[in-house]
Design an enzyme around this catalytic site. Structure first.
Site, PDB file in Angstrom:
ATOM      1  N   LYS A   1      -2.225  -3.594  15.822  1.00 54.72           N
ATOM      2  CA  LYS A   1      -2.663  -2.370  15.128  1.00 54.72           C
ATOM      3  C   LYS A   1      -3.549  -1.536  16.050  1.00 54.72           C
ATOM      4  CE  LYS A   1      -2.031  -1.101  11.449  1.00 54.72           C
ATOM      5  NZ  LYS A   1      -0.923  -0.237  10.925  1.00 54.72           N
TER       6      LYS A   1
ATOM      7  N   TYR B   1      -9.642 -21.388   3.241  1.00 56.63           N
ATOM      8  CA  TYR B   1      -9.752 -21.711   4.665  1.00 56.63           C
ATOM      9  C   TYR B   1     -11.221 -21.971   5.033  1.00 56.63           C
ATOM     10  CZ  TYR B   1      -5.144 -19.321   4.974  1.00 56.63           C
ATOM     11  OH  TYR B   1      -3.843 -18.911   4.808  1.00 56.63           O
TER      12      TYR B   1
ATOM     13  N   LYS C   1      -1.122 -12.940   0.294  1.00 60.92           N
ATOM     14  CA  LYS C   1      -2.491 -12.509   0.564  1.00 60.92           C
ATOM     15  C   LYS C   1      -3.423 -13.129  -0.476  1.00 60.92           C
ATOM     16  CE  LYS C   1      -1.033  -9.637   3.796  1.00 60.92           C
ATOM     17  NZ  LYS C   1      -1.156  -8.238   4.039  1.00 60.92           N
TER      18      LYS C   1
ATOM     19  N   TYR D   1      -2.101  -9.762  15.111  1.00 64.09           N
ATOM     20  CA  TYR D   1      -1.923  -8.652  14.159  1.00 64.09           C
ATOM     21  C   TYR D   1      -2.877  -7.499  14.477  1.00 64.09           C
ATOM     22  CZ  TYR D   1      -2.987  -5.858  10.080  1.00 64.09           C
ATOM     23  OH  TYR D   1      -3.261  -4.795   9.262  1.00 64.09           O
TER      24      TYR D   1
ATOM     25  N   ASN E   1     -15.098 -15.287   0.367  1.00 63.94           N
ATOM     26  CA  ASN E   1     -13.806 -15.704  -0.203  1.00 63.94           C
ATOM     27  C   ASN E   1     -14.001 -16.650  -1.382  1.00 63.94           C
ATOM     28  OD1 ASN E   1     -12.501 -14.201   1.738  1.00 63.94           O
ATOM     29  ND2 ASN E   1     -12.190 -15.936   3.121  1.00 63.94           N
TER      30      ASN E   1
ATOM     31  N   THR F   1      -6.406  -0.395  10.019  1.00 65.46           N
ATOM     32  CA  THR F   1      -7.186  -1.440   9.348  1.00 65.46           C
ATOM     33  C   THR F   1      -8.558  -1.616   9.985  1.00 65.46           C
ATOM     34  OG1 THR F   1      -7.269  -3.842   9.039  1.00 65.46           O
ATOM     35  CG2 THR F   1      -5.927  -3.072  10.853  1.00 65.46           C
ATOM     36  N   ASP F   2      -9.471  -2.173   9.204  1.00 64.53           N
ATOM     37  CA  ASP F   2     -10.800  -2.481   9.760  1.00 64.53           C
ATOM     38  C   ASP F   2     -10.749  -3.648  10.757  1.00 64.53           C
ATOM     39  OD1 ASP F   2     -10.336  -4.546   7.924  1.00 64.53           O
ATOM     40  OD2 ASP F   2     -12.146  -4.168   6.747  1.00 64.53           O
ATOM     41  N   GLU F   3      -9.648  -4.409  10.729  1.00 64.82           N
ATOM     42  CA  GLU F   3      -9.578  -5.594  11.603  1.00 64.82           C
ATOM     43  C   GLU F   3      -9.598  -5.242  13.083  1.00 64.82           C
ATOM     44  OE1 GLU F   3      -6.891  -8.451   8.722  1.00 64.82           O
ATOM     45  OE2 GLU F   3      -7.224  -8.915  10.800  1.00 64.82           O
TER      46      GLU F   3
ATOM     47  N   LEU G   1      12.885  -2.845   4.630  1.00 62.23           N
ATOM     48  CA  LEU G   1      13.098  -3.862   3.586  1.00 62.23           C
ATOM     49  C   LEU G   1      13.148  -5.272   4.174  1.00 62.23           C
ATOM     50  CD1 LEU G   1      15.665  -2.045   1.236  1.00 62.23           C
ATOM     51  CD2 LEU G   1      13.186  -2.226   0.965  1.00 62.23           C
TER      52      LEU G   1
ATOM     53  N   ILE H   1       0.845  -1.204   0.000  1.00 66.43           N
ATOM     54  CA  ILE H   1       0.000   0.000   0.000  1.00 66.43           C
ATOM     55  C   ILE H   1       0.878   1.251   0.000  1.00 66.43           C
ATOM     56  CG2 ILE H   1      -1.918   1.199   1.121  1.00 66.43           C
ATOM     57  CD1 ILE H   1      -2.770  -1.461   2.369  1.00 66.43           C
TER      58      ILE H   1
ATOM     59  N   ASN I   1     -10.007  -4.440   3.147  1.00 63.63           N
ATOM     60  CA  ASN I   1      -8.993  -5.207   2.387  1.00 63.63           C
ATOM     61  C   ASN I   1      -8.658  -4.521   1.071  1.00 63.63           C
ATOM     62  OD1 ASN I   1     -10.089  -7.259   4.273  1.00 63.63           O
ATOM     63  ND2 ASN I   1      -8.799  -8.655   3.109  1.00 63.63           N
TER      64      ASN I   1
HETATM   65  O1  TDX Z   1      -4.671 -18.923   1.296  1.00 67.40           O
HETATM   66  C1  TDX Z   1      -5.601 -18.258   1.784  1.00 67.40           C
HETATM   67  N1  TDX Z   1      -6.863 -18.800   1.850  1.00 67.40           N
HETATM   68  C2  TDX Z   1      -7.918 -18.153   2.402  1.00 67.40           C
HETATM   69  O2  TDX Z   1      -9.035 -18.694   2.444  1.00 67.40           O
HETATM   70  C3  TDX Z   1      -5.408 -16.922   2.305  1.00 67.40           C
HETATM   71  C4  TDX Z   1      -4.054 -16.280   2.258  1.00 67.40           C
HETATM   72  C5  TDX Z   1      -6.510 -16.276   2.840  1.00 67.40           C
HETATM   73  N2  TDX Z   1      -7.714 -16.874   2.902  1.00 67.40           N
HETATM   74  C6  TDX Z   1      -8.859 -16.124   3.486  1.00 67.40           C
HETATM   75  C7  TDX Z   1      -8.614 -15.529   4.856  1.00 67.40           C
HETATM   76  C8  TDX Z   1      -9.446 -14.269   4.820  1.00 67.40           C
HETATM   77  O3  TDX Z   1     -10.783 -14.559   5.179  1.00 67.40           O
HETATM   78  O4  TDX Z   1      -9.083 -15.017   2.614  1.00 67.40           O
HETATM   79  C9  TDX Z   1      -9.428 -13.842   3.360  1.00 67.40           C
HETATM   80  C10 TDX Z   1      -8.418 -12.766   3.054  1.00 67.40           C
HETATM   81  O5  TDX Z   1      -7.209 -13.168   3.641  1.00 67.40           O
HETATM   82  P1  TDX Z   1      -5.889 -12.252   3.640  1.00 67.40           P
HETATM   83  O6  TDX Z   1      -5.575 -11.875   2.237  1.00 67.40           O
HETATM   84  O7  TDX Z   1      -4.854 -12.947   4.445  1.00 67.40           O
HETATM   85  O8  TDX Z   1      -6.406 -10.931   4.342  1.00 67.40           O
HETATM   86  P2  TDX Z   1      -7.136 -10.683   5.765  1.00 67.40           P
HETATM   87  O9  TDX Z   1      -6.828 -11.729   6.756  1.00 67.40           O
HETATM   88  O10 TDX Z   1      -8.581 -10.393   5.485  1.00 67.40           O
HETATM   89  O11 TDX Z   1      -6.398  -9.344   6.222  1.00 67.40           O
HETATM   90  C11 TDX Z   1      -6.208  -8.293   5.250  1.00 67.40           C
HETATM   91  O12 TDX Z   1      -7.097  -7.240   5.418  1.00 67.40           O
HETATM   92  C12 TDX Z   1      -6.905  -6.365   6.489  1.00 67.40           C
HETATM   93  C13 TDX Z   1      -4.785  -7.797   5.278  1.00 67.40           C
HETATM   94  O13 TDX Z   1      -3.881  -8.873   5.159  1.00 67.40           O
HETATM   95  C14 TDX Z   1      -4.529  -7.014   6.514  1.00 67.40           C
HETATM   96  O14 TDX Z   1      -3.205  -6.527   6.519  1.00 67.40           O
HETATM   97  C15 TDX Z   1      -5.482  -5.871   6.566  1.00 67.40           C
HETATM   98  O15 TDX Z   1      -5.293  -5.157   7.736  1.00 67.40           O
END
Ligand code: TDX
Length: 368
Positions: free
Chosen positions: A164, A217, A199, A160, A259, A134-136, A36, A13, A189
């Protein structure tokens, strides 16, 4: 004219923000600071390297004195703090790095800013410390609950998001206690160019091209609110320029997807690309579409993430009213642009995935 210190500016970002800012405000100075680590990549900034209004400093925001020196020497009046460990799965495996980078790091930066701007009096009245969050931090929503607003109580669930949340509170405290001019934005996201392939979206794109499994997942019904990264950069710009000191603003996409639906969409778009461009099958022979198969055949449901938040959704009406923020890039447009970018920048993602970039960094930056 502003003089910006952008921390974490070589990350996903952060680097998109640097491109955006130098495009919008070519006369401003942008000093990027980045440690880095694995996710920071100077390649992300290759396009601005020769810009005379851009400088890069290889350092960690925990190096408070270095931060102070930069603030003084470059006469910085705006700090934009992107520097953070950000991958939830990594925070589950090893939370310590998140505490160091996100909590101690933000505090180190706040101390440096207070020292130079307020105590030494370099810039007591005309500065801004913008913190990117983040919204998390708001926790998880059920299907029918209203989206997160700025009034939603913080309820972080992962190491995480807890780190934050702590950093957001420190920023708030420096405003209330020391009178520092701060703003915070909490975003949903992001997706787009330079997104590290750990990600969901870039992982799915690169795994499809390699013919590797697409791990979903749990049942894939978890929901995220997706925003094209350039819209986030614009939201931060509006917050810096128009946001009130001490205030926080939610930035989101009004764009909720499960997802599984998003993974299927990326599969379908990729299959279409392969059907209309013969060269892709030659470049990526392991992709199912190269053999006339559907990319969806790669989907595999795997063990759920520990403490997996069910749903995130941002109510961005306050930032819309106060700042005039609204996303401009539709999801259809943004996801196509993202696919284009990954297909046109194969050397970028191959380098970050096979570790050759990290090896180059070890030689060129860490040796000293
Ligand atoms: O392999 C995967 N399979 C899967 O089902 C991965 C990497 C993720 N997922 C799911 C987990 C989440 O529900 O997809 C969704 C998105 O996952 P991520 O890309 O890891 O993002 P998330 O956990 O939602 O967090 C992101 O959004 C908020 C960013 O990584 C954070 O940095 C941000 O703060």
């Amino acid at each position: 004219m502003s003089r910006l210190l952008v921390t974490g500016g070589a990350g996903f970002i952060g680097s998109n923000f640097v491109h955006y800012w130098l495009d919008q405000y070519p006369d401003d100075l942008v000093v990027v600071v980045d440690a880095l680590t694995y996710a920071g990549n100077l390649e992300n900034l290759a396009q601005v390297q020769s810009n005379p209004n851009y400088r890069f400093e290889h350092c960690d925001i925990n190096e408070t004195e270095k931060m102070q020196t930069l603030l003084r020497d470059e006469a910085i009046d705006v700090i934009v703090n992107f520097a953070a460990e950000s991958h939830v799965d990594r925070s589950i495996e090893g939370p310590d790095a998140f505490i160091t980078a996100n909590i101690l790091g933000t505090h180190s930066l706040l101390k440096a800013a207070r020292q130079v701007w307020l105590i030494e009096g370099a810039n007591p009245d005309n500065h801004r410390f913008h913190h990117v969050s983040t919204d998390e931090v708001y926790g998880s929503l059920e299907s029918e609950e209203p989206a997160f607003s700025e009034q939603t109580a913080y309820a972080p669930n992962s190491p995480y998001s807890a780190s934050k949340a702590a950093s957001d509170f420190l920023v708030r405290a420096y405003h209330h206690t020391y009178g520092m001019d701060v703003t915070t934005s909490n975003c949903s996201n992001n997706y787009g160019p330079y997104h590290f392939p750990e990600k969901l979206i870039p992982l799915v794109i690169t795994n499809i091209l390699h013919g590797k499994a697409l791990p979903i997942y749990g049942d894939g019904k978890n929901i995220r609110d997706w925003l094209y990264v350039e819209d986030h950069a614009r939201g931060i710009d509006l917050t810096i320029k128009k946001g009130r000191a001490g205030e926080t603003y939610n930035i989101g996409g009004w764009n909720e997807w499960t997802n599984i639906d998003i993974v299927k969409l990326v599969c379908q778009l990729m299959d279409k690309r392969f059907a209309s461009d013969e060269l892709l099958s030659k470049r990526f022979p392991e992709c199912p579409a190269a053999a006339g198969l559907q990319s969806e055949t790669l989907i595999e449901f795997v063990r759920d993430r520990a403490g997996h938040d069910f749903r995130y959704a941002i109510d961005a009406s306050y930032s819309n009213r106060e700042l005039g923020y609204e996303p401009k890039v539709t999801f259809e447009e943004g996801i196509e642009k993202t696919l284009d970018w990954y297909l046109s920048n194969e050397s970028w993602w191959r380098a970050v995935m096979d570790g050759s970039y990290q090896a180059w960094i070890e030689t060129n930056y860490k040796a000293a």
